[in-house]
Design a protein around this motif. Structure first.
Motif, PDB file in Angstrom:
ATOM      1  N   ASP A 174      32.648  34.073  39.843  1.00 20.93           N
ATOM      2  CA  ASP A 174      34.271  33.820  40.476  1.00 20.93           C
ATOM      3  C   ASP A 174      34.622  35.842  41.089  1.00 20.93           C
ATOM      4  N   GLY A 175      34.057  36.501  41.012  1.00 19.91           N
ATOM      5  CA  GLY A 175      34.281  38.131  40.582  1.00 19.91           C
ATOM      6  C   GLY A 175      35.665  38.603  40.183  1.00 19.91           C
ATOM      7  N   THR A 176      36.319  37.800  39.010  1.00 19.27           N
ATOM      8  CA  THR A 176      36.884  38.264  38.716  1.00 19.27           C
ATOM      9  C   THR A 176      36.203  38.756  36.704  1.00 19.27           C
ATOM     10  N   VAL A 177      37.637  39.767  36.683  1.00 17.03           N
ATOM     11  CA  VAL A 177      37.076  40.256  35.407  1.00 17.03           C
ATOM     12  C   VAL A 177      38.606  39.881  34.328  1.00 17.03           C
ATOM     13  N   LYS A 178      38.346  39.237  33.460  1.00 15.00           N
ATOM     14  CA  LYS A 178      39.556  38.321  32.625  1.00 15.00           C
ATOM     15  C   LYS A 178      39.833  39.849  31.191  1.00 15.00           C
ATOM     16  N   VAL A 179      40.560  39.440  30.745  1.00 12.68           N
ATOM     17  CA  VAL A 179      40.694  40.116  28.665  1.00 12.68           C
ATOM     18  C   VAL A 179      41.675  39.254  28.483  1.00 12.68           C
ATOM     19  N   TRP A 180      41.141  38.989  27.750  1.00 10.80           N
ATOM     20  CA  TRP A 180      41.807  37.880  26.474  1.00 10.80           C
ATOM     21  C   TRP A 180      42.007  38.121  25.194  1.00 10.80           C
ATOM     22  N   ASP A 181      43.122  37.841  24.419  1.00  6.66           N
ATOM     23  CA  ASP A 181      43.622  37.919  22.959  1.00  6.66           C
ATOM     24  C   ASP A 181      42.740  36.804  22.722  1.00  6.66           C
ATOM     25  N   ILE A 182      41.720  36.723  21.609  1.00  8.70           N
ATOM     26  CA  ILE A 182      41.134  36.098  20.871  1.00  8.70           C
ATOM     27  C   ILE A 182      41.673  35.389  20.051  1.00  8.70           C
ATOM     28  N   GLU A 183      42.508  35.967  19.795  1.00  5.59           N
ATOM     29  CA  GLU A 183      43.710  35.270  18.572  1.00  5.59           C
ATOM     30  C   GLU A 183      44.714  34.026  18.634  1.00  5.59           C
ATOM     31  N   SER A 184      45.479  34.391  19.941  1.00  4.87           N
ATOM     32  CA  SER A 184      45.797  33.458  20.395  1.00  4.87           C
ATOM     33  C   SER A 184      45.561  32.254  21.899  1.00  4.87           C
ATOM     34  N   GLY A 185      44.041  33.468  22.413  1.00  7.91           N
ATOM     35  CA  GLY A 185      43.716  32.642  23.583  1.00  7.91           C
ATOM     36  C   GLY A 185      44.263  32.831  24.619  1.00  7.91           C
ATOM     37  N   GLU A 186      45.893  33.645  24.781  1.00  9.87           N
ATOM     38  CA  GLU A 186      46.104  34.204  25.583  1.00  9.87           C
ATOM     39  C   GLU A 186      45.690  35.124  26.470  1.00  9.87           C
ATOM     40  N   ARG A 187      45.836  34.777  28.202  1.00 16.12           N
ATOM     41  CA  ARG A 187      44.757  35.782  29.056  1.00 16.12           C
ATOM     42  C   ARG A 187      45.750  36.988  29.451  1.00 16.12           C
ATOM     43  N   LEU A 188      44.978  37.990  28.799  1.00 12.75           N
ATOM     44  CA  LEU A 188      46.531  39.714  28.904  1.00 12.75           C
ATOM     45  C   LEU A 188      45.650  40.154  29.734  1.00 12.75           C
ATOM     46  N   GLN A 189      44.784  40.055  31.147  1.00 10.94           N
ATOM     47  CA  GLN A 189      45.046  40.516  32.194  1.00 10.94           C
ATOM     48  C   GLN A 189      43.939  39.668  32.948  1.00 10.94           C
ATOM     49  N   ASP A 190      43.848  40.004  34.419  1.00 11.18           N
ATOM     50  CA  ASP A 190      43.425  38.810  35.328  1.00 11.18           C
ATOM     51  C   ASP A 190      42.874  39.659  36.223  1.00 11.18           C
ATOM     52  N   ILE A 191      41.425  40.025  36.176  1.00  6.78           N
ATOM     53  CA  ILE A 191      41.629  41.635  37.274  1.00  6.78           C
ATOM     54  C   ILE A 191      40.744  40.241  38.684  1.00  6.78           C
ATOM     55  N   GLU A 192      40.802  40.799  39.917  1.00  4.51           N
ATOM     56  CA  GLU A 192      40.591  40.269  40.811  1.00  4.51           C
ATOM     57  C   GLU A 192      38.653  41.789  41.449  1.00  4.51           C
ATOM     58  N   ALA A 193      37.955  41.389  40.514  1.00  3.83           N
ATOM     59  CA  ALA A 193      37.452  42.532  41.376  1.00  3.83           C
ATOM     60  C   ALA A 193      36.419  43.248  41.665  1.00  3.83           C
ATOM     61  N   HIS A 194      36.039  41.633  42.261  1.00  2.76           N
ATOM     62  CA  HIS A 194      34.395  42.137  43.466  1.00  2.76           C
ATOM     63  C   HIS A 194      35.009  40.759  44.876  1.00  2.76           C
ATOM     64  N   GLN A 195      33.970  41.232  45.598  1.00  3.46           N
ATOM     65  CA  GLN A 195      34.119  39.960  46.514  1.00  3.46           C
ATOM     66  C   GLN A 195      32.951  38.904  46.045  1.00  3.46           C
ATOM     67  N   GLY A 196      32.162  40.019  45.932  1.00  2.00           N
ATOM     68  CA  GLY A 196      30.686  38.983  45.580  1.00  2.00           C
ATOM     69  C   GLY A 196      30.912  38.265  43.510  1.00  2.00           C
ATOM     70  N   ALA A 197      30.168  37.917  43.641  1.00  2.00           N
ATOM     71  CA  ALA A 197      29.667  37.838  41.951  1.00  2.00           C
ATOM     72  C   ALA A 197      29.665  38.773  41.307  1.00  2.00           C
ATOM     73  N   ILE A 198      29.502  38.824  39.927  1.00  2.00           N
ATOM     74  CA  ILE A 198      29.966  40.007  39.170  1.00  2.00           C
ATOM     75  C   ILE A 198      28.641  39.411  37.992  1.00  2.00           C
ATOM     76  N   LEU A 199      27.737  40.583  38.563  1.00  2.00           N
ATOM     77  CA  LEU A 199      25.993  40.377  37.469  1.00  2.00           C
ATOM     78  C   LEU A 199      26.312  41.290  36.546  1.00  2.00           C
ATOM     79  N   SER A 200      26.815  42.318  36.276  1.00  2.00           N
ATOM     80  CA  SER A 200      26.825  42.640  34.812  1.00  2.00           C
ATOM     81  C   SER A 200      28.290  43.595  34.648  1.00  2.00           C
ATOM     82  N   CYS A 201      28.352  43.486  33.398  1.00  2.00           N
ATOM     83  CA  CYS A 201      29.532  44.612  32.934  1.00  2.00           C
ATOM     84  C   CYS A 201      28.971  45.489  31.607  1.00  2.00           C
ATOM     85  N   HIS A 202      29.995  46.437  31.363  1.00  2.00           N
ATOM     86  CA  HIS A 202      29.387  47.030  30.185  1.00  2.00           C
ATOM     87  C   HIS A 202      31.105  47.668  29.923  1.00  2.00           C
ATOM     88  N   VAL A 203      31.087  48.108  28.887  1.00  2.19           N
ATOM     89  CA  VAL A 203      32.535  48.722  27.923  1.00  2.19           C
ATOM     90  C   VAL A 203      31.728  50.166  27.244  1.00  2.19           C
TER      91      VAL A 203
END
Length: 177
Positions: free
Chosen positions: A40-69
């Motif tokens: 969907d072109g977004t990146v989301k940051v989550w707190d995995i303990e609470s399940g809360e969405r911390l960030q919602d990033i509209e990253a690209h106009q097209g599908a995100i195909l890869s990501c690396h930290v």
């Protein structure tokens, strides 16, 4: 997110299309952030303990195909069907650089082990190496003539890895190079 010993499971909901993959943002046991990216072109940051969405990033106009930290956990990169790659700050969640020049979908990316360079690979077999410091293009890895297949790499560049000393880059697609 499974706590496999107890069987407890949290479902992190928010992407509108298929979740492509995820990455834990820390090696530490007391930091519980997870990064997910989607078609969907977004990146989301989550707190995995609470399940809360911390960030919602509209990253690209097209599908995100890869990501690396990055290994130093200061940046992450995204690549997209929109023919761009982007370099993001893990501190501010803002885009530091949009990396342009690929002529096809940017299918893969990987940081060097020292977090100073980012390699991106596209659907035409071209690989570009970028400076993380300023977003400048350092090198284009391609050959002028085709390999007798349908692209410079024999297909999409599906994965990239730097050697531990950062002197060698290995790519996969139709071939391993």
């Amino acid at each position: 997110v499974w706590k496999w010993k107890s069987g407890e499971c949290k479902v992190l909901q928010g992407h509108k299309e298929q979740v492509r993959c995820f990455s834990l943002l820390s090696d530490s046991t007391n930091d519980s952030k997870l990064l997910s990216w989607s078609f969907d072109g977004t990146v989301k940051v989550w707190d995995i303990e609470s399940g809360e969405r911390l960030q919602d990033i509209e990253a690209h106009q097209g599908a995100i195909l890869s990501c690396h930290v990055s290994p130093d956990r200061c940046h992450f990169a995204t690549t997209s069907a929109d023919k761009t790659a982007k370099l993001w700050s893990c501190e501010t969640w803002q885009c530091a650089f949009t990396l342009t020049g690929h002529q096809e979908c940017v299918r893969s990316c990987r940081f060097s082990w020292d977090s100073k360079r980012l390699a991106t690979g596209d659907d035409n077999g071209e690989i570009r190496i970028w400076s993380v410091k300023d977003g400048s293009l350092l090198k284009i890895c391609s050959r002028e003539s085709k390999d007798g297949m349908d692209s410079l790499h024999g297909g999409w560049v599906t994965d990239l890895h730097f050697s531990p000393n950062n002197s060698v880059l290995v790519s996969t697609g139709g071939y391993i190079k």
